[in-house]
Scaffold this active site. Structure first.
Site, PDB file in Angstrom:
ATOM      1  N   SER A 162       8.763  46.758  53.490  1.00 15.39           N
ATOM      2  CA  SER A 162       8.609  48.188  53.256  1.00 15.39           C
ATOM      3  C   SER A 162       7.794  48.424  51.995  1.00 15.39           C
ATOM      4  O   SER A 162       7.754  47.575  51.092  1.00 15.39           O
ATOM      5  CB  SER A 162       9.978  48.869  53.130  1.00 15.39           C
ATOM      6  OG  SER A 162      10.709  48.314  52.051  1.00 15.39           O
TER       7      SER A 162
ATOM      8  N   HIS B  58       3.643  55.539  52.745  1.00 10.13           N
ATOM      9  CA  HIS B  58       4.864  54.772  53.010  1.00 10.13           C
ATOM     10  C   HIS B  58       4.691  53.987  54.301  1.00 10.13           C
ATOM     11  O   HIS B  58       4.078  54.465  55.259  1.00 10.13           O
ATOM     12  CB  HIS B  58       6.059  55.720  53.158  1.00 10.13           C
ATOM     13  CG  HIS B  58       7.198  55.136  53.940  1.00 10.13           C
ATOM     14  ND1 HIS B  58       7.367  55.366  55.298  1.00 10.13           N
ATOM     15  CD2 HIS B  58       8.210  54.328  53.573  1.00 10.13           C
ATOM     16  CE1 HIS B  58       8.442  54.740  55.722  1.00 10.13           C
ATOM     17  NE2 HIS B  58       8.972  54.097  54.703  1.00 10.13           N
TER      18      HIS B  58
ATOM     19  N   ASN C 127       7.069  50.873  56.766  1.00  6.42           N
ATOM     20  CA  ASN C 127       8.196  49.973  56.937  1.00  6.42           C
ATOM     21  C   ASN C 127       8.095  49.364  58.325  1.00  6.42           C
ATOM     22  O   ASN C 127       7.926  50.084  59.318  1.00  6.42           O
ATOM     23  CB  ASN C 127       9.531  50.723  56.791  1.00  6.42           C
ATOM     24  CG  ASN C 127      10.730  49.823  57.063  1.00  6.42           C
ATOM     25  OD1 ASN C 127      11.060  49.529  58.212  1.00  6.42           O
ATOM     26  ND2 ASN C 127      11.372  49.380  56.003  1.00  6.42           N
ATOM     27  N   TYR C 128       8.186  48.032  58.392  1.00  9.61           N
ATOM     28  CA  TYR C 128       8.207  47.338  59.684  1.00  9.61           C
ATOM     29  C   TYR C 128       9.363  46.354  59.657  1.00  9.61           C
ATOM     30  O   TYR C 128       9.537  45.610  58.683  1.00  9.61           O
ATOM     31  CB  TYR C 128       6.864  46.653  59.959  1.00  9.61           C
ATOM     32  CG  TYR C 128       5.786  47.687  60.175  1.00  9.61           C
ATOM     33  CD1 TYR C 128       5.585  48.247  61.433  1.00  9.61           C
ATOM     34  CD2 TYR C 128       5.028  48.162  59.110  1.00  9.61           C
ATOM     35  CE1 TYR C 128       4.636  49.239  61.635  1.00  9.61           C
ATOM     36  CE2 TYR C 128       4.079  49.156  59.295  1.00  9.61           C
ATOM     37  CZ  TYR C 128       3.892  49.690  60.566  1.00  9.61           C
ATOM     38  OH  TYR C 128       2.970  50.690  60.748  1.00  9.61           O
TER      39      TYR C 128
ATOM     40  N   SER D  82      15.761  47.494  45.223  1.00 13.23           N
ATOM     41  CA  SER D  82      14.861  47.467  46.378  1.00 13.23           C
ATOM     42  C   SER D  82      15.026  48.716  47.234  1.00 13.23           C
ATOM     43  O   SER D  82      14.046  49.281  47.724  1.00 13.23           O
ATOM     44  CB  SER D  82      15.122  46.218  47.226  1.00 13.23           C
ATOM     45  OG  SER D  82      14.860  45.053  46.483  1.00 13.23           O
TER      46      SER D  82
END
Length: 356
Positions: free
Chosen positions: A177, A191, A193-194, A344
Site C-alpha cells: 500500500s 493512494h 493498495n494491492y 504502517s
C-alpha cells in the site's frame, strides 16, 4: 465515454470544493475510565488474534521471504510467495522513481513477527517534492473475528464458511500500500493498495485499486491517470474499467459529508471469479502502471506558483482525506482490529491537515 464520465465527475468535485476559494480540529476525549476499558478490550482482542501492535521485532535486513511454510488447510504457497515477490519488486521500483523525482531517499523499517510474517515500511518525509510519501509491504498471519473478516471484504462475501458463529478464522494476507502527499497544492495526492487474502479452508481473493485526490482540478491530469488504468483494465477484461471505476466512486465516498474523497480511479475486491493466475497478472500490471500514471502529473506541477490561501485549501482537503481513512477505510479498520503495526496502518495520514 471516458471523457464524458470524467467531465461529470470533475464538475461534481468542483461543486463540493467551491468553498475553498473564499487549526486543527478539537477532539473532546472521553473519560479516562472509558479509554482504559476500550484499550483493555482492544488488547484482549489482539492477543486472541495471535498478533498485536507490539508483537513485531525490528531487524536490520529483510529476510529473503516473509512467507512461512504453512499447514493451513488449502494454502496456496506458490501464490503467496509470488505475490510477496511481486510486491517487493514493485515497492523497489516505485520508491526508486519517487526518490529520483524528489531527490530525497526513503527511510526503511523492517520487522518480523514470531509466528511468521512481518513487513517492510518505507517513508519519505520532508522532501523537496513530497511532504510525505509512504510505501509499505505487509505479510500477516493470525486469526480474526468474523466481523473483522467482513471489514476486509465487500458486498457480503462469505469468507468464514464452515465456521460457527463467533469462531475465529485463521488467515493469511499480503499487500503493498502507498499514499503520497505532494507539497505543492497543484499536485494531487495518490493512494494505491494491492492485496491477496486466504482463510483456512481454501477461501482466497484479490483486492486492490489506485486513486487520485486533487486539491485543484486539471482535467487533463485526471484524464491521463484514468486512461492509463483503463488501458490496463482493457488488456485483461473490457468490462473491468467501467466496473472498477464505479466501485471506486462508490467506495471513496465520505458519507457523513455527502462528498467524494477525490476523483477516483479503480477499486476492486473479493476477486476470485477466474483462475488466480489471471487476477494476479492483472494486479501486477496495475502496480506497474502507477509510476507512468502518477509521477508525470507531479513532475508537471511540483514547481507551480501558489498562494497561502491555496495551500490552506490543500490542507482542508487533506482533512477530508484523514476523515475517510479513519472512519471508512477497510484497510485501516482491518489493521486496527487485527493488531497491525500502528505506524504502517497510519502511514497514509498526511503530516499536516486543517479543519475549520
Amino acid at each position: 465515454m471516458l471523457g464524458l464520465a470524467l467531465s461529470a465527475a470533475c464538475t461534481a468535485f468542483l461543486a463540493t470544493s467551491s468553498i475553498g476559494n473564499n487549526a486543527h480540529g478539537v477532539v473532546h476525549r472521553p473519560r479516562t475510565s472509558v479509554l482504559l476499558a476500550e484499550a483493555a478490550a482492544a488488547t484482549d482482542e489482539q492477543k486472541a488474534s495471535g498478533i498485536s501492535w507490539d508483537s513485531h521485532e525490528y531487524v536490520e535486513k529483510a529476510p529473503d521471504t516473509l512467507v512461512r511454510d504453512d499447514d493451513m488447510s488449502g494454502a496456496n504457497m506458490d501464490m503467496r510467495r509470488r505475490f510477496e515477490e511481486n510486491c517487493r519488486r514493485a515497492q523497489n521500483n516505485i520508491c526508486n522513481a519517487v526518490s529520483e523525482l524528489d531527490g530525497t531517499p526513503f527511510k526503511e523499517d523492517v520487522w518480523t513477527r514470531p509466528g511468521g510474517g512481518g513487513g517492510i515500511s518505507r517513508v519519505l518525509s520532508n522532501g523537496n517534492v513530497f511532504e510525505k510519501a509512504g510505501c509499505s509491504l505487509s505479510v500477516v498471519y493470525g486469526s480474526m473475528p468474523q466481523d473483522a473478516l467482513q471489514s476486509a471484504t465487500s458486498r457480503g462475501a462469505d469468507r468464514a464458511k464452515g465456521y460457527a458463529e463467533g469462531e475465529r478464522v485463521p488467515f493469511f494476507a499480503c499487500g503493498l500500500s502507498s499514499v503520497m502527499h505532494p507539497r505543492n497544492p497543484m499536485a494531487p495526492t495518490m493512494h494505491f493498495n494491492y492485496r491477496y487474502f486466504e482463510t483456512d479452508g481454501g477461501a482466497w481473493w484479490f483486492g486492490g485499486g489506485s486513486d487520485i485526490t486533487p486539491a485543484y482540478l486539471f482535467e487533463e491530469d485526471i484524464q491521463h491517470f484514468h486512461q492509463t488504468y483503463k488501458d490496463v483494465c482493457d488488456k485483461h477484461d473490457p468490462e473491468y474499467y467501467s466496473k472498477f471505476k464505479k466501485w471506486a466512486d462508490e467506495y471513496f465516498t465520505i458519507k457523513h459529508r455527502g462528498e467524494t474523497r477525490g476523483l477516483g480511479g479503480i477499486f476492486f475486491d473479493d476477486q476470485n471469479d477466474r483462475e488466480p493466475e489471471k487476477i494476479f497478472a492483472f494486479s501486477k500490471d496495475c502496480l506497474d502502471a502507477l509510476v507512468p500514471a502518477y509521477l508525470p502529473i507531479v513532475a508537471k506541477h511540483k514547481d507551480d506558483a501558489f498562494t497561502q490561501q491555496q495551500k490552506e485549501w490543500q490542507l482542508m482537503r487533506r482533512g477530508r482525506y484523514v476523515e475517510f481513512n479513519l472512519v471508512y477505510d477497510r484497510g485501516t479498520v482491518f489493521g486496527l482490529k487485527t493488531g497491525g503495526r500502528i505506524e504502517s496502518i497510519l502511514m497514509s495520514l498526511p503530516e499536516t491537515a486543517r479543519w475549520e
